[in-house]
Every structure is written in C-alpha cells, then in structure tokens.
Scaffold this motif. Structure first.
Motif, PDB file in Angstrom:
ATOM      1  N   LYS A  37       0.837  -1.204   0.000  1.00 48.07           N
ATOM      2  CA  LYS A  37       0.000   0.000   0.000  1.00 48.07           C
ATOM      3  C   LYS A  37       0.876   1.261   0.000  1.00 48.07           C
ATOM      4  O   LYS A  37       1.893   1.329   0.705  1.00 48.07           O
ATOM      5  CB  LYS A  37      -0.905   0.025   1.228  1.00 48.07           C
ATOM      6  N   LEU A  38       0.446   2.252  -0.763  1.00 51.43           N
ATOM      7  CA  LEU A  38       1.120   3.539  -0.735  1.00 51.43           C
ATOM      8  C   LEU A  38       0.892   4.217   0.611  1.00 51.43           C
ATOM      9  O   LEU A  38      -0.199   4.130   1.191  1.00 51.43           O
ATOM     10  CB  LEU A  38       0.598   4.447  -1.848  1.00 51.43           C
ATOM     11  N   LEU A  39       1.922   4.905   1.091  1.00 50.86           N
ATOM     12  CA  LEU A  39       1.866   5.627   2.356  1.00 50.86           C
ATOM     13  C   LEU A  39       1.909   7.124   2.098  1.00 50.86           C
ATOM     14  O   LEU A  39       2.623   7.600   1.212  1.00 50.86           O
ATOM     15  CB  LEU A  39       3.046   5.241   3.246  1.00 50.86           C
ATOM     16  N   GLN A  40       1.167   7.870   2.899  1.00 49.31           N
ATOM     17  CA  GLN A  40       1.163   9.327   2.789  1.00 49.31           C
ATOM     18  C   GLN A  40       1.546   9.949   4.122  1.00 49.31           C
ATOM     19  O   GLN A  40       1.249   9.406   5.192  1.00 49.31           O
ATOM     20  CB  GLN A  40      -0.233   9.812   2.379  1.00 49.31           C
ATOM     21  N   GLN A  41       2.192  11.100   4.058  1.00 47.47           N
ATOM     22  CA  GLN A  41       2.447  11.886   5.266  1.00 47.47           C
ATOM     23  C   GLN A  41       1.114  12.263   5.914  1.00 47.47           C
ATOM     24  O   GLN A  41       0.088  12.339   5.231  1.00 47.47           O
ATOM     25  CB  GLN A  41       3.182  13.175   4.899  1.00 47.47           C
ATOM     26  N   PRO A  42       1.080  12.508   7.223  1.00 47.50           N
ATOM     27  CA  PRO A  42      -0.155  13.004   7.833  1.00 47.50           C
ATOM     28  C   PRO A  42      -0.510  14.382   7.312  1.00 47.50           C
ATOM     29  O   PRO A  42       0.362  15.158   6.921  1.00 47.50           O
ATOM     30  CB  PRO A  42       0.177  13.035   9.332  1.00 47.50           C
TER      31      PRO A  42
END
Length: 227
Positions: A37-42
């Motif tokens: 899964k792609l991760l994003q910054q908060p």
C-alpha cells in the motif's frame, strides 16, 4: 527492510539500499497498514498554517514565536518537521524544527518554535508561517482524496504505531486499481486508498513504471521511482 519494531531503531527518514531497491525508515500512525500500500504523510493541521509571527524576528534567530489557531500542540509534535514562511516578509524560507513545547492555545495563542538553523531574512508581525510535522512519521494509507505527499509503500504488514521500512524505488508489489499497462506509468489512485492506477489523469502523483500486470484489486509489479 522486512522487519518492524515497537521502538525506533534508526533516524526517521534514514535510507537503506538493499539489492535493487531503496527504502526509507518511517513511523506508522495509529492504524495498521498491510503490505503493498502507498503511504502518505499526515495531513497538515489547519490551525498551524498561515500563522502570524508574534513579534519581529531578526535574521540569525533560531527561536520563532507564532500565533496558533485553536488546536493545541503536544511536546515536540513538530520535532524534525518544518517551519516555513509562506507569505509576506521573509517568505520562501524553510527551517527544520528542533523542538516545541506543549502548548495550550486557550491559555496563550503564542508558542515558540525552535529550529536547527537560523533565519536568513528577518520577519515582521505581518509574516505568515506554517508548520508541517516530520513527514516520515505517523504515516497513513494514502487516501483516495490526497491530503499530503506520498512517502513510499509498505513491503510487509506494519503494525499501528510501529516503525519499519517503506520502499521508495525499485520493484515493488502494489495494489492495482483498474487496468494497468506494461511499460506505462502508474500513478497514485484517486479512487482506492493505497493503490496505484493507470496514468489517465496526469494530475495524480506518478509512482513508477509498470513491470508486470495483475488484475484489478490484485498486486502488480511497479518499478517505483520516488527517490
């Protein structure tokens, strides 16, 4: 890169070259993330954006007082994140945050942000400043409606509030959304959290080139190019 830990073992953002891949050391937020899964910054805290400087700040200073909105700060919430001048006097400067105190906005809207480096251009009380937390910490599955930058992808299941490695470049198995085409670009999905989709909308972040295709909802091999 296939291990995780409850405690932080390396500096956040540290890079690891392993085989043909490059990884970044990250912290996961309060929700577990499965592999591929792609991760994003908060997302940025709206009350901590477009803040005015409490007083004029001379060039050479590392401590900058700002006027926050209604959201409190926890101790060192922004450590190793960024403070930047987004408008008016001194605009265009960005500093890495060293520390911030715990802050109760209802008691006093002013809070001092201490940075590693000094201002090069002075600020006035008209200067507007914004804060971004460490983009390598408290990462979330990249939502379909983007609220931040992509910071890599999981290669194993990562537990909530644990630390581990996110792949940045090289081959990776990623969640497929739609019909990918070998040799074409894959972009961040605008419809399914954490997935990659065909590059039919060039507004979305390009993740890499498709190496091998699997069906919708399966996992295709993408040659990632985020680093």
């Amino acid at each position: 890169p296939y291990a995780e830990s409850a405690t932080q073992l390396f500096p956040l953002g540290a890079k690891l070259v392993y085989g043909n891949n490059v990884y970044r050391y990250v912290g996961i937020g309060g929700t577990a993330v499965t592999a591929g899964k792609l991760l994003q910054q908060p997302a940025i805290v709206s009350d901590h954006a477009n803040m005015t400087a409490t007083a004029a700040v001379a060039a050479g200073e590392t401590a900058i007082s700002v006027e926050t909105g209604g959201t409190d700060l926890t101790l060192n919430q922004y450590a190793n994140g960024y403070l930047w001048v987004n408008d008016v006097n001194g605009e265009g400067q960005m500093l890495r945050v060293k520390s911030n105190p715990a802050h109760d906005h209802s008691a006093d809207p002013s809070v001092v942000i201490t940075c590693y480096d000094a201002l090069a251009t002075a600020l006035t009380t008209s200067s507007q400043l914004s804060l971004l937390a460490d983009p390598n910490n408290d990462l979330i599955v990249a939502p379909a409606t983007e609220t931040g930058a992509i910071m890599g992808a999981t290669v194993v299941d990562l537990t909530a509030d644990y630390f581990g490695w996110a792949v940045m470049s090289g081959p990776a198995a990623l969640l497929t959304v739609g019909t990918l085409v070998v040799g074409n670009a894959a972009v961040r999905s605008g419809g399914t959290a954490g997935g990659v989709a065909p590059a039919t909308d060039n507004v979305l972040m390009e993740i890499g080139d498709v190496m091998a295709v699997s069906a919708n909802t399966e996992y295709s091999l993408i040659n990632m190019n985020l680093s």
